[in-house]
Design a protein around this motif. Sequence first.
Motif, PDB file in Angstrom:
ATOM      1  N   VAL A   1      -4.398  31.005  34.219  1.00 30.90           N
ATOM      2  CA  VAL A   1      -3.432  31.985  33.681  1.00 30.90           C
ATOM      3  C   VAL A   1      -3.088  31.605  32.239  1.00 30.90           C
ATOM      4  N   LYS A   2      -2.916  32.660  31.414  1.00 30.58           N
ATOM      5  CA  LYS A   2      -2.643  32.441  29.987  1.00 30.58           C
ATOM      6  C   LYS A   2      -1.320  31.734  29.749  1.00 30.58           C
ATOM      7  N   ASP A   3      -0.336  31.970  30.654  1.00 28.29           N
ATOM      8  CA  ASP A   3       0.956  31.295  30.488  1.00 28.29           C
ATOM      9  C   ASP A   3       0.753  29.804  30.240  1.00 28.29           C
ATOM     10  N   ILE A   4      -0.226  29.222  30.914  1.00 33.73           N
ATOM     11  CA  ILE A   4      -0.455  27.775  30.801  1.00 33.73           C
ATOM     12  C   ILE A   4      -1.553  27.467  29.777  1.00 33.73           C
ATOM     13  N   THR A   5      -2.664  28.204  29.837  1.00 36.75           N
ATOM     14  CA  THR A   5      -3.781  27.863  28.927  1.00 36.75           C
ATOM     15  C   THR A   5      -3.430  28.123  27.469  1.00 36.75           C
TER      16      THR A   5
END
Lengths: 404, 404
Positions: free
Chosen positions: B352-356
């Motif tokens: 997920v982009k939130d983390i990456t």
Amino acid sequence: MAVFTDGYFTMNEDEAIEFTKAKLGFFPADAELTCKEIGDGNLNYVFRVVDVNSGKSIIIKQAGPVARISDEFKLSPDRNRIESEILSLQDKLAPGFVPKMYHYDPIMNCCVMEDLSDHEIMRGALMKHKQFPLFADHISTFMAQTLLLTSDVAMGHKEKKELVKSFINPELCEISEDLVYTEPFYDCPRNDVFPGSRDFVREFIWEDRKLSLETAKLKFEFMANAQSLIHGDLHTGSIFIKEDSTKVIDPEFAFYGPAGYDVGNVVANLIFAYVNALFTGPSDQVEYLERTISEVIDLFKEKFLALWDENSVERTARYEGFREYYLDSILRDTAAVAGLELCRRIIGLAHVKDITSIEQPETRAMAEKICLTAGKEFILNRELFKTGGDFAKAIRQSAAVFSK
Amino acid sequence: MAVFTDGYFTMNEDEAIEFTKAKLGFFPADAELTCKEIGDGNLNYVFRVVDVNSGKSIIIKQAGPVARISDEFKLSPDRNRIESEILSLQDKLAPGFVPKMYHYDPIMNCCVMEDLSDHEIMRGALMKHKQFPLFADHISTFMAQTLLLTSDVAMGHKEKKELVKSFINPELCEISEDLVYTEPFYDCPRNDVFPGSRDFVREFIWEDRKLSLETAKLKFEFMANAQSLIHGDLHTGSIFIKEDSTKVIDPEFAFYGPAGYDVGNVVANLIFAYVNALFTGPSDQVEYLERTISEVIDLFKEKFLALWDENSVERTARYEGFREYYLDSILRDTAAVAGLELCRRIIGLAHVKDITSIEQPETRAMAEKICLTAGKEFILNRELFKTGGDFAKAIRQSAAVFSK
């Protein structure tokens, strides 16, 4: 001459002979066929067609347009398609334990299968105090193989989901949902309670809120848990038996449900035979049945675990501890369903002859109370049943409360 | 001119315009249509067709012949039939929370639906630290209504079984079985582990035998528990949102599964946004997200129980204590699935982009460890999560271990 291609109708004996000649190459050309309707079940007409010359014979099982158990249950005759498919599948999974299937006719809603007239229905045989030393071995093989090999443990998950889909069985499941899980546990007008047991049923079963809560949990699991392709009605009236052979019949209730449902039904119906023997049989029959119940459980466990090691295709099924967790959950469901069956056959619409044949009213009431006491114990304490000995002990203890 | 009746092919933008003209009466006769492919998902091509004159617009979603996520997943294009049927059904069960469906074309494997371009994808909006005060209310209504009203609590059991049958979804379920329940929990070549987290993943997740045993139990429940018609992929990338409107999209993973699966996915993806905000956002965004997680759970519970009282058609569902038992089991599954999702989006194939999007490597590793710590806690102690506060507390505690 009847025509068998224009549409469904209920056959009589002559028409069943005509059907055999028109549709099957089973008998020789010069066969002299006779036919008798021998059905005593609730859902079907059963014709036995015999060639007087060769002695060869077949069974034709035709779905009636309405289930015979009661006009309130309307059933789709599609159940015989389910039956023929499932018998073929069971014959592959557990060869030798179901009748051979020769023909299925989707227009007449009937299937033609092996005649097992040299076998007898197990319930009647047990009531005559016959013993079948191979039964525990046979039925535990049948159950371990059909239940494990159709589960996500041993089947490709996509393939299993296609099987789930083709055996969705709403009408027959509704019968079990009503008659097994619901009606026996309240004062439902459709129940059929023996007068000598009525007060006990009210206080011990209907007024127990803790018990009804457990039946609700179990009913929802029955409706949602697509674990294994189960027989769905595996009582001793669905088993043809002789000394060296056990054949499981009548799989029309089959669907994907909790694996313990079948094992629990076998256990409960052996308990009915046990209670019958307590009051009408020699003591070695009681011992034989107690030993058989215990062996069914222990052999099932042993075979299930061995099959697991040979057949598991699922990576997580091999994680440490999972096999034992999974088998424990089946034994828990086995106890619960044995308990439900013990209650529903005493309280509900459909009784068993093992108990209703006990003529002396006080004795029958005592027999019923033993069944209900064991049944409630199995439901409420289902987590505690892990071995054949655990099951046998609960039965002995319930019997000890009422008989001396 | 393309022909849309001879057989399936993948459309380009011009062909999508031709399809619109040939198949739909949606636009006025003098419409001047433009089209852009705007898909960024993994499974479908998404065309936006706009009439330059009237400003009216539609979305055409066409299933590609192969899932775009990876050539290893081969998917039947039938999933768009499932999608159009389920959107229509969800629109009945929870009106206003899914896009309107205008047309389904079984040859081209596409569906035509309401254009939600005035909404934005929730994951991106949360990463921009936007807040949606109505979201908890909207999504809890959507989940309570779709999950309760398709269950055996509120549906006729025969009708429910027909729905189970029509939404058996083997291929999409296989993706979840592999990517959510299996691969993240061992050193699978298809995993994609951030180097700064690798040692932690090995020790904390892969070497924990107790954790892998629990994932096996949960995987088998996912495969067998036909409880409710679930969305099956309810993360913040499957939600279109604006201040006063929440629309759930992409239900192609829908099937009858554990109700807690959807609730758990919503919770986990709010946690990803929470962890993102911890390191990149203002503190009131962190507070907003913690409050939202808590509200989603508590509002879901409240609405679920109210709907239960209004809609239960099943006698045993009204037994004392059963409603609470049933809701507790959904909360247990919610915690478990939130935990699985938290782990699999860090360890597995699909991130997920939130983390990456967290650029500083030490910070990203810290964010990942917070997710994994909360995830494992949710899985191992799933029985203990009963309120929104319980969920919020576990998240705060996991964050406190790594951030100061």
